[in-house]
Design an enzyme around this catalytic site. Structure first.
Site: not given
Length: 232
Positions: A134, A179
């Site tokens: 991610s 993230h």
């Protein structure tokens, strides 16, 4: 006949040509294949792939490679949902960015963004453990957004997709810190690429991309030192 065979041009199998030929997103395919392969290995009892290569901030000083190897692992909860979702995102963004940047720069963007995601976890959540691509994928989106806006392209759809992913990041169990680190790293790389587009700036571009990587290494080192420093 022997001479003819020796001098005959060598040709690649059709499938290999499609995957590695000029203009093909070879790096994207390779990253997807490697990630899926590692996910399969994670399910084989006794190998301990997840335990060996997941990113555990507490082990950074002795096993720093985990900051990158964790990018190629995924959660085994919910079966293949985590890896399928991330690989689908890579399938969407990878070919576009690889075509725009070239294979070398695209690979550098992916790896530096993934590393930056691990740095985000180290800085903001040093007592957790994480796996997943991610951070690298958020880096791709961050770079793509900067490049799109720099070229005057329409980034409205990308902003909507990015906004959805930011909201999803705060679902319990998802490492939003990775993230955040990834998107910052990707945005910095995107900014460098936009500012060094001229052919005579290739050397400067390489130096600045390396500088971004060194910046995150320095942040990681400073964070480790702060965690090791005696309290009081």
């Amino acid at each position: 006949m022997k001479i003819q065979r020796k001098n005959a041009p060598r040709t690649k199998p059709a499938v290999l040509t499609r995957l590695t030929g000029s203009g093909q997103p070879t790096v994207t395919y390779a990253l997807i294949a490697l990630t899926v392969f590692m996910f399969v290995l994670q399910w084989i009892p006794g190998l301990g792939i997840t335990q060996r290569f997941a990113y555990i901030p507490a082990l950074t000083i002795v096993e720093p490679w985990r900051m990158l190897t964790s990018v190629f692992l995924h959660s085994q909860g919910g079966l293949p949902f985590h890896v399928l979702l991330n690989m689908y995102a890579l399938w969407l963004f990878g070919p576009m960015l690889e075509g725009m940047l070239g294979r070398g720069r695209f690979l550098a963007l992916y790896l530096i963004s993934g590393f930056a995601g691990s740095v985000g976890v180290l800085v903001l959540a040093p007592f957790t453990s994480v796996v997943g691509a991610s951070g690298a994928l958020f880096g791709l989106m961050g770079a793509f957004l900067i490049i799109q806006r720099g070229l005057g392209g329409n980034s409205k759809q990308l902003l909507v997709l990015l906004g959805i992913n930011v909201v999803v990041s705060f679902i319990p169990g998802i490492a939003w810190q990775a993230h955040l680190g990834g998107i910052v790293g990707g945005a910095l790389i995107g900014f460098v690429l936009m500012r060094t587009r001229r052919p005579n700036q290739k050397g400067l571009q390489i130096v600045l991309i390396a500088a971004v990587a060194v910046l995150f290494v320095a942040i990681a080192i400073l964070r480790i030192l702060s965690l090791l420093a005696p309290v009081g």
